[in-house]
Enzyme design. Structure first.
Site, PDB file in Angstrom:
ATOM      1  N   CYS A  94      13.319  10.769   7.056  1.00  0.00           N
ATOM      2  CA  CYS A  94      13.356  10.170   8.401  1.00  0.00           C
ATOM      3  C   CYS A  94      14.720  10.332   9.048  1.00  0.00           C
ATOM      4  O   CYS A  94      14.829  10.471  10.256  1.00  0.00           O
ATOM      5  CB  CYS A  94      13.002   8.699   8.298  1.00  0.00           C
ATOM      6  SG  CYS A  94      13.965   7.873   7.025  1.00  0.00           S
TER       7      CYS A  94
ATOM      8  N   LYS B  39       0.843  -1.202   0.000  1.00  0.00           N
ATOM      9  CA  LYS B  39       0.000   0.000   0.000  1.00  0.00           C
ATOM     10  C   LYS B  39       0.877   1.250   0.000  1.00  0.00           C
ATOM     11  O   LYS B  39       1.626   1.493   0.944  1.00  0.00           O
ATOM     12  CB  LYS B  39      -0.907   0.049   1.238  1.00  0.00           C
ATOM     13  CG  LYS B  39      -1.892   1.222   1.137  1.00  0.00           C
ATOM     14  CD  LYS B  39      -2.535   1.608   2.426  1.00  0.00           C
ATOM     15  CE  LYS B  39      -1.788   2.644   3.200  1.00  0.00           C
ATOM     16  NZ  LYS B  39      -1.817   4.005   2.616  1.00  0.00           N
TER      17      LYS B  39
ATOM     18  N   GLU C 154       9.960  14.849  16.218  1.00  0.00           N
ATOM     19  CA  GLU C 154      10.253  14.848  14.784  1.00  0.00           C
ATOM     20  C   GLU C 154       9.343  15.860  14.099  1.00  0.00           C
ATOM     21  O   GLU C 154       8.125  15.769  14.198  1.00  0.00           O
ATOM     22  CB  GLU C 154       9.999  13.445  14.221  1.00  0.00           C
ATOM     23  CG  GLU C 154      10.453  13.310  12.798  1.00  0.00           C
ATOM     24  CD  GLU C 154      10.144  11.933  12.221  1.00  0.00           C
ATOM     25  OE1 GLU C 154       9.055  11.391  12.470  1.00  0.00           O
ATOM     26  OE2 GLU C 154      11.005  11.404  11.495  1.00  0.00           O
TER      27      GLU C 154
ATOM     28  N   GLU D 275      10.617   0.532   9.904  1.00  0.00           N
ATOM     29  CA  GLU D 275      11.503   1.684   9.638  1.00  0.00           C
ATOM     30  C   GLU D 275      10.720   2.912  10.067  1.00  0.00           C
ATOM     31  O   GLU D 275       9.800   3.326   9.361  1.00  0.00           O
ATOM     32  CB  GLU D 275      11.840   1.783   8.144  1.00  0.00           C
ATOM     33  CG  GLU D 275      12.514   0.567   7.559  1.00  0.00           C
ATOM     34  CD  GLU D 275      13.983   0.463   7.914  1.00  0.00           C
ATOM     35  OE1 GLU D 275      14.523   1.410   8.541  1.00  0.00           O
ATOM     36  OE2 GLU D 275      14.588  -0.567   7.594  1.00  0.00           O
TER      37      GLU D 275
HETATM   38  P1  NAP Z   1       2.438   7.420   8.879  1.00  0.00           P
HETATM   39  O1  NAP Z   1       1.301   8.271   9.221  1.00  0.00           O
HETATM   40  O2  NAP Z   1       2.898   6.418   9.865  1.00  0.00           O
HETATM   41  O3  NAP Z   1       2.074   6.727   7.491  1.00  0.00           O
HETATM   42  C1  NAP Z   1       2.893   5.793   6.866  1.00  0.00           C
HETATM   43  C2  NAP Z   1       2.033   4.830   6.096  1.00  0.00           C
HETATM   44  O4  NAP Z   1       1.228   4.066   7.001  1.00  0.00           O
HETATM   45  C3  NAP Z   1       1.061   5.498   5.142  1.00  0.00           C
HETATM   46  O5  NAP Z   1       0.912   4.683   3.993  1.00  0.00           O
HETATM   47  C4  NAP Z   1      -0.204   5.523   5.978  1.00  0.00           C
HETATM   48  O6  NAP Z   1      -1.375   5.662   5.234  1.00  0.00           O
HETATM   49  C5  NAP Z   1      -0.151   4.186   6.661  1.00  0.00           C
HETATM   50  N1  NAP Z   1      -0.953   4.067   7.859  1.00  0.00           N
HETATM   51  C6  NAP Z   1      -1.535   5.041   8.610  1.00  0.00           C
HETATM   52  N2  NAP Z   1      -2.182   4.495   9.666  1.00  0.00           N
HETATM   53  C7  NAP Z   1      -1.995   3.156   9.587  1.00  0.00           C
HETATM   54  C8  NAP Z   1      -2.404   2.050  10.397  1.00  0.00           C
HETATM   55  N3  NAP Z   1      -3.118   2.219  11.510  1.00  0.00           N
HETATM   56  N4  NAP Z   1      -2.023   0.804  10.024  1.00  0.00           N
HETATM   57  C9  NAP Z   1      -1.279   0.614   8.923  1.00  0.00           C
HETATM   58  N5  NAP Z   1      -0.874   1.618   8.115  1.00  0.00           N
HETATM   59  C10 NAP Z   1      -1.213   2.874   8.447  1.00  0.00           C
HETATM   60  O7  NAP Z   1       3.701   8.260   8.525  1.00  0.00           O
HETATM   61  P2  NAP Z   1       3.760   9.545   7.655  1.00  0.00           P
HETATM   62  O8  NAP Z   1       3.516  10.695   8.537  1.00  0.00           O
HETATM   63  O9  NAP Z   1       2.954   9.403   6.436  1.00  0.00           O
HETATM   64  O10 NAP Z   1       5.295   9.466   7.206  1.00  0.00           O
HETATM   65  C11 NAP Z   1       6.291  10.106   7.855  1.00  0.00           C
HETATM   66  C12 NAP Z   1       6.937   9.179   8.895  1.00  0.00           C
HETATM   67  O11 NAP Z   1       7.623   8.112   8.246  1.00  0.00           O
HETATM   68  C13 NAP Z   1       7.992   9.906   9.674  1.00  0.00           C
HETATM   69  O12 NAP Z   1       7.855   9.610  11.031  1.00  0.00           O
HETATM   70  C14 NAP Z   1       9.291   9.337   9.129  1.00  0.00           C
HETATM   71  O13 NAP Z   1      10.369   9.408   9.998  1.00  0.00           O
HETATM   72  C15 NAP Z   1       8.919   7.955   8.788  1.00  0.00           C
HETATM   73  N6  NAP Z   1       9.843   7.397   7.798  1.00  0.00           N
HETATM   74  C16 NAP Z   1      10.775   6.488   8.213  1.00  0.00           C
HETATM   75  C17 NAP Z   1      11.694   5.971   7.312  1.00  0.00           C
HETATM   76  C18 NAP Z   1      12.726   4.983   7.757  1.00  0.00           C
HETATM   77  O14 NAP Z   1      13.347   4.383   6.886  1.00  0.00           O
HETATM   78  N7  NAP Z   1      12.943   4.792   9.038  1.00  0.00           N
HETATM   79  C19 NAP Z   1      11.635   6.346   5.985  1.00  0.00           C
HETATM   80  C20 NAP Z   1      10.674   7.272   5.587  1.00  0.00           C
HETATM   81  C21 NAP Z   1       9.773   7.782   6.514  1.00  0.00           C
HETATM   82  P3  NAP Z   1      -1.837   7.128   4.746  1.00  0.00           P
HETATM   83  O15 NAP Z   1      -0.813   8.111   5.138  1.00  0.00           O
HETATM   84  O16 NAP Z   1      -1.922   6.953   3.294  1.00  0.00           O
HETATM   85  O17 NAP Z   1      -3.125   7.417   5.370  1.00  0.00           O
END
Ligand code: NAP
Ligand code: MG
Length: 509
Positions: free
Chosen positions: A320, A212, A417, A286
């Site tokens: 990230c 997804k 963050e 991650e």
């Molecule tokens: P997020 O809200 O956790 O979303 C990430 C993904 O998970 C999206 O596809 C999101 O869907 C989905 N999602 C949301 N709620 C979920 C649930 N309850 N169960 C399963 N999936 C769910 O993160 P974001 O704010 O979009 O992304 C930024 C974060 O990603 C930051 O904290 C960043 O540090 C982290 N990140 C980490 C890495 C790494 O390699 N460590 C790399 C890149 C980013 P939707 O957003 O489409 O609703």
């Protein structure tokens, strides 16, 4: 070509500039260099509507529902994306399970490799088109999607193609077996690249995939599905289901998934881990980060300033592993701050499709609001803020690059963050103080060290509790180098031999 001081009034600041001769002293702080607009013109070949990709076909969602994907640079609708409900997720898992059992896990590695090579080459052939689509959908500058995201995504497929027929060398004395169907959920900051990090190792090792993409950035995944068709990948080996958190939760919790791989926020990662506790599913996470970029007084300062700027302003700080906390040695703190301010004044903020843009659009309105909230907390808690006087486009989601000095570890901007172009500057006096401050965070994804002394680099790379430690550089990636976190930044590695192990089961030979 840049034209020097040609304009009488700068579109960025509205301030007057000289026509010829030496720039006035204040202009050293302003726009010494004016660039003419240089928009990228390649056709992204977007469709008005994208369906789900299940069993090798584009299929309408069973719910009949679609959602809009917009361009964050101007808030205009780009396309409609099919919304997957639980019945669609079930269909994707059924297709992936069938493909795993009937073809993909039985295929010799050298045959799987041919598909991966083909995918990599097709992506290279269409690199410009993908770069433009990525920039339009996500808001990142075209020079980043063109020079980083798309070439790195292709590089991951090339790299893993090379492994597919050499798996017997991954763990000498042990035999590698695929796990089965893998469920994957990725965020919006590197949509195609995160897809490549997840899909390439899974396929190389004989697994099949249900993935997804993030709600705001599904387009390049669905364009990539077209590449899978062109490569002749057997149906069901890779399936894409789109939607928001609910669809993500259905992908992660599905009973057919043998492993789940998640990249996203620590908060959502924890919720997924809680929901899977007690199951046999293998997991890799991650998650977020709050990296320290540490600059000592013997560092090459101009290079360090470039590294600091790249570390936090690259991709609007939607990274990230962004170096969001600068720890600077006290004797040079003022000089570094002055150099950073100069540098920020000449960063170009604006239209992501312009080839000269350094900082593009923030990915979504909620993310822009989150950045604003955290920046307001920094001001309220007494840190000193600096922003260059650049003019932002009237439409779209933009945020000025921001520096905070006088920050202490108790400030929210030093702990949380922000995931935006905001740098918090702290100082230190001794090596031990730098290590203590750098490690004083719940996260542990990455860190940077700038110094002339090799012994200091070696000491810090062990003492810093971070999965990646860059020395005299920042934000460098290679498919052969494993990437992943410590503590609340997650577990498991992506890339390299370690990344392959996370997609396999080991058995005695
Ligand atoms: P997020 O809200 O956790 O979303 C990430 C993904 O998970 C999206 O596809 C999101 O869907 C989905 N999602 C949301 N709620 C979920 C649930 N309850 N169960 C399963 N999936 C769910 O993160 P974001 O704010 O979009 O992304 C930024 C974060 O990603 C930051 O904290 C960043 O540090 C982290 N990140 C980490 C890495 C790494 O390699 N460590 C790399 C890149 C980013 P939707 O957003 O489409 O609703
Ligand atoms: Mg979008």
């Amino acid at each position: 070509m840049p034209s020097i001081n040609k304009k009488t009034s700068s579109p960025r600041t509205g301030r007057s500039t000289r026509r010829r001769g030496r720039p006035a002293p204040e202009l050293i702080f302003g726009d010494l260099w004016e660039f003419d607009p240089a928009p990228e013109t390649a056709d992204p070949r977007l469709q008005p509507r994208y369906d789900l990709f299940i069993n090798g076909q584009f299929v309408r969602p069973r719910s009949g529902k679609y959602f809009d994907s917009i361009n964050p640079a101007n808030e205009r609708k780009l396309a409609e994306i099919a919304l997957a409900g639980s019945a669609d997720v079930d269909a994707a898992y059924a297709a992936a399970q069938d493909a795993f059992q009937s073809t993909w896990s039985r295929m010799p590695g050298r045959e799987r490799a041919k598909y991966l090579f083909r995918i990599a080459r097709l992506l290279q052939d269409r690199a410009r088109e993908f770069a433009v689509a990525e920039t339009l959908d996500g808001g990142k500058p075209i020079k980043e999607s063109r020079d980083f995201d798309v070439p790195m995504a292709a590089a991951h497929f090339f790299y893993h193609a090379g492994w597919a027929d050499k798996l017997e060398y991954v763990a000498p004395g042990r035999q590698l077996a695929p796990l089965g169907v893998v469920g994957q959920v990725i965020p919006w900051n590197f949509p195609l690249l995160m897809l490549a990090w997840k899909v390439a190792p899974a396929l190389a090792t004989g697994n099949t995939v249900v993935l997804k993409p993030a709600e705001t950035t599904s387009i390049t995944a669905l364009k990539f599905a077209g590449i899978l068709q062109d490569a002749g990948l057997p149906p069901g080996v890779v399936n894409f289901v789109c939607g928001a958190g609910e669809t993500g939760a259905a992908v992660m919790a599905h009973p057919v998934a043998a492993k789940v791989a998640f990249t996203g926020s620590t908060e959502v990662g924890k919720a997924i881990m809680r929901s899977l506790a007690g199951t046999e599913k293998k997991m890799t996470m991650e998650l977020g980060g709050k990296a320290a970029n540490i600059v000592f007084d013997d560092a090459p300062l101009d290079q360090a300033v470039e590294g600091i700027v790249n570390g936090i302003f690259f991709n609007q700080g939607h990274v990230c592993c962004a170096g969001s906390r600068l720890l600077v040695h006290e004797p040079i703190a003022e000089r570094v701050l002055a150099k950073l301010k100069l540098r920020l004044n000449v960063l170009r903020v604006g239209d992501p499709m312009d080839k000269n843009t350094d900082i593009g659009a923030i990915n979504s309105k909620p993310q822009l609001e989150k950045i604003r909230r955290l920046v307001a907390s920094g001001v309220k808690e007494g840190a000193e803020m600096f922003q260059p006087p650049c003019r932002l486009p009237a439409q779209g989601y933009y945020f000025r690059p921001t520096l905070f000095s006088g920050v202490t570890m108790s400030h929210r901007i030093a702990r949380e963050e922000i995931f935006g172009p905001v740098l918090s500057i702290l100082t230190f006096r001794t090596v031990d103080e730098a290590i203590e401050k750098a490690n004083n965070t719940a996260y542990g994804l990455s860190a940077g060290v700038w110094t002339d002394k090799g012994s200091r680099i070696l000491k810090l790379s062990t003492a810093l509790k971070a999965g990646v430690v860059w020395a005299n550089t920042y934000n460098r990636f290679d498919p052969s180098s494993p990437f992943g976190g410590y503590k609340e930044s997650g577990f498991g590695r992506e890339g390299g031999r370690h990344g392959l192990l996370d997609y396999t089961r080991l058995a005695p030979v």
